[in-house]
Design a protein around this motif. Structure first.
Motif, PDB file in Angstrom:
ATOM      1  N   ILE A  90      96.518  47.989  36.951  1.00 42.34           N
ATOM      2  CA  ILE A  90      96.606  47.212  38.184  1.00 42.34           C
ATOM      3  C   ILE A  90      95.358  47.464  39.018  1.00 42.34           C
ATOM      4  O   ILE A  90      94.583  48.372  38.738  1.00 42.34           O
ATOM      5  N   GLY A  91      95.201  46.665  40.027  1.00 38.08           N
ATOM      6  CA  GLY A  91      94.029  46.818  40.894  1.00 38.08           C
ATOM      7  C   GLY A  91      92.945  45.831  40.512  1.00 38.08           C
ATOM      8  O   GLY A  91      93.138  44.924  39.704  1.00 38.08           O
ATOM      9  N   THR A  92      91.787  46.041  41.082  1.00 40.66           N
ATOM     10  CA  THR A  92      90.673  45.144  40.807  1.00 40.66           C
ATOM     11  C   THR A  92      89.504  45.959  40.286  1.00 40.66           C
ATOM     12  O   THR A  92      89.471  47.183  40.427  1.00 40.66           O
ATOM     13  N   LYS A  93      88.565  45.292  39.661  1.00 42.10           N
ATOM     14  CA  LYS A  93      87.334  45.968  39.258  1.00 42.10           C
ATOM     15  C   LYS A  93      86.155  45.154  39.751  1.00 42.10           C
ATOM     16  O   LYS A  93      86.204  43.923  39.798  1.00 42.10           O
ATOM     17  N   ALA A  94      85.121  45.873  40.114  1.00 40.86           N
ATOM     18  CA  ALA A  94      83.926  45.207  40.616  1.00 40.86           C
ATOM     19  C   ALA A  94      83.050  44.814  39.441  1.00 40.86           C
ATOM     20  O   ALA A  94      82.834  45.606  38.533  1.00 40.86           O
ATOM     21  N   CYS A  95      82.561  43.588  39.455  1.00 46.15           N
ATOM     22  CA  CYS A  95      81.652  43.141  38.395  1.00 46.15           C
ATOM     23  C   CYS A  95      80.364  43.963  38.472  1.00 46.15           C
ATOM     24  O   CYS A  95      79.755  44.071  39.536  1.00 46.15           O
ATOM     25  N   PRO A  96      79.937  44.566  37.344  1.00 46.79           N
ATOM     26  CA  PRO A  96      78.721  45.379  37.381  1.00 46.79           C
ATOM     27  C   PRO A  96      77.456  44.545  37.530  1.00 46.79           C
ATOM     28  O   PRO A  96      76.392  45.072  37.817  1.00 46.79           O
ATOM     29  N   TYR A  97      77.578  43.227  37.336  1.00 49.09           N
ATOM     30  CA  TYR A  97      76.391  42.375  37.411  1.00 49.09           C
ATOM     31  C   TYR A  97      76.200  41.795  38.811  1.00 49.09           C
ATOM     32  O   TYR A  97      75.096  41.743  39.327  1.00 49.09           O
ATOM     33  N   CYS A  98      77.336  41.333  39.437  1.00 49.11           N
ATOM     34  CA  CYS A  98      77.189  40.660  40.727  1.00 49.11           C
ATOM     35  C   CYS A  98      78.029  41.296  41.830  1.00 49.11           C
ATOM     36  O   CYS A  98      77.898  40.930  42.990  1.00 49.11           O
ATOM     37  N   GLY A  99      78.925  42.229  41.479  1.00 50.79           N
ATOM     38  CA  GLY A  99      79.717  42.908  42.496  1.00 50.79           C
ATOM     39  C   GLY A  99      81.016  42.198  42.864  1.00 50.79           C
ATOM     40  O   GLY A  99      81.803  42.716  43.646  1.00 50.79           O
ATOM     41  N   VAL A 144      88.561  39.495  31.460  1.00 52.53           N
ATOM     42  CA  VAL A 144      87.616  39.836  30.396  1.00 52.53           C
ATOM     43  C   VAL A 144      86.212  39.342  30.724  1.00 52.53           C
ATOM     44  O   VAL A 144      85.249  39.730  30.081  1.00 52.53           O
ATOM     45  N   TYR A 145      86.119  38.456  31.737  1.00 51.17           N
ATOM     46  CA  TYR A 145      84.787  38.082  32.207  1.00 51.17           C
ATOM     47  C   TYR A 145      84.833  37.842  33.705  1.00 51.17           C
ATOM     48  O   TYR A 145      85.893  37.619  34.286  1.00 51.17           O
ATOM     49  N   CYS A 146      83.679  37.928  34.328  1.00 52.69           N
ATOM     50  CA  CYS A 146      83.600  37.808  35.776  1.00 52.69           C
ATOM     51  C   CYS A 146      83.880  36.366  36.218  1.00 52.69           C
ATOM     52  O   CYS A 146      83.318  35.433  35.646  1.00 52.69           O
ATOM     53  N   ALA A 147      84.736  36.225  37.225  1.00 56.82           N
ATOM     54  CA  ALA A 147      85.075  34.881  37.716  1.00 56.82           C
ATOM     55  C   ALA A 147      83.881  34.244  38.418  1.00 56.82           C
ATOM     56  O   ALA A 147      83.785  33.026  38.511  1.00 56.82           O
ATOM     57  N   ASN A 148      82.968  35.076  38.890  1.00 54.99           N
ATOM     58  CA  ASN A 148      81.828  34.546  39.639  1.00 54.99           C
ATOM     59  C   ASN A 148      80.631  34.246  38.738  1.00 54.99           C
ATOM     60  O   ASN A 148      80.154  33.116  38.679  1.00 54.99           O
ATOM     61  N   CYS A 149      80.173  35.259  37.991  1.00 58.04           N
ATOM     62  CA  CYS A 149      78.940  35.057  37.218  1.00 58.04           C
ATOM     63  C   CYS A 149      79.188  34.867  35.730  1.00 58.04           C
ATOM     64  O   CYS A 149      78.246  34.673  34.962  1.00 58.04           O
ATOM     65  N   LYS A 150      80.468  34.926  35.314  1.00 59.57           N
ATOM     66  CA  LYS A 150      80.870  34.657  33.918  1.00 59.57           C
ATOM     67  C   LYS A 150      80.371  35.686  32.904  1.00 59.57           C
ATOM     68  O   LYS A 150      80.436  35.459  31.699  1.00 59.57           O
ATOM     69  N   GLN A 151      79.852  36.824  33.371  1.00 61.34           N
ATOM     70  CA  GLN A 151      79.413  37.871  32.437  1.00 61.34           C
ATOM     71  C   GLN A 151      80.648  38.543  31.839  1.00 61.34           C
ATOM     72  O   GLN A 151      81.593  38.844  32.565  1.00 61.34           O
ATOM     73  N   PRO A 152      80.654  38.764  30.529  1.00 62.36           N
ATOM     74  CA  PRO A 152      81.812  39.464  29.934  1.00 62.36           C
ATOM     75  C   PRO A 152      81.826  40.939  30.328  1.00 62.36           C
ATOM     76  O   PRO A 152      80.772  41.555  30.521  1.00 62.36           O
ATOM     77  N   PHE A 153      83.000  41.499  30.459  1.00 62.78           N
ATOM     78  CA  PHE A 153      83.128  42.929  30.791  1.00 62.78           C
ATOM     79  C   PHE A 153      83.160  43.763  29.519  1.00 62.78           C
ATOM     80  O   PHE A 153      83.696  43.356  28.526  1.00 62.78           O
TER      81      PHE A 153
END
Ligand SMILES: [Zn+2]
Ligand SMILES: [Zn+2]
Length: 140
Positions: free
Chosen positions: A114-123, A131-140
């Motif tokens: 549970i919780g959220t994770k910060a995208c390492p590419y755009c924050g 499995v991928y960032c909703a903002n920059c679409k980079q896969p995690f």
């Protein structure tokens, strides 16, 4: 003791000191180039006893350059920066933890994180299971 003998002795002492220093440098250099400690000691002792032969030989035969530490690629570095935001207190936790390192509460519920994770590419804050960032679409 004749003065001439003293001079010879002094020259001998200085050269032994220098050769010892060079042998020590050779050993360090060999170890840095990935030689085993036995091989490094062999070259070091060789230089110590037969510097005029062994030193040029070592410089000729040694590996061309010290192996450089391989940089982990960008994706790997980004993955390491990925962290989980505790839904209870907002603490940033390493992704392998199941409990918050600050408040101690669970970061998983019914087997799911549970919780959220910060995208390492755009924050961007993403759902923990994304499995991928909703903002920059980079896969995690
Ligand atoms: Zn917490
Ligand atoms: Zn992103």
């Amino acid at each position: 003791m004749t003065p001439a003998f003293k001079i010879v002795l002094a020259i001998w002492a200085v050269s032994m000191y220098l050769v010892g220093f060079i042998a020590w440098r050779v050993q360090n250099d060999a170890l840095k180039r990935g030689y085993s400690s036995i091989t490094a000691s062999f070259w070091s002792l060789g230089v110590l006893f037969m510097a005029p032969i062994m030193l040029p030989l070592y410089i000729l035969l040694r590996e061309k350059s010290a192996p450089t530490e391989t940089e982990p690629d960008e994706v790997e570095q980004a993955r390491r920066r990925l962290f989980i935001i505790c839904p209870h207190c907002g603490e940033e936790n390493p992704p392998e933890l199941t409990r918050c390192q600050k408040c101690g509460r669970l970061l998983v519920s019914e087997g799911k994180a549970i919780g959220t994770k910060a995208c390492p590419y755009c924050g961007e804050q993403n759902d923990i299971n994304a499995v991928y960032c909703a903002n920059c679409k980079q896969p995690f």
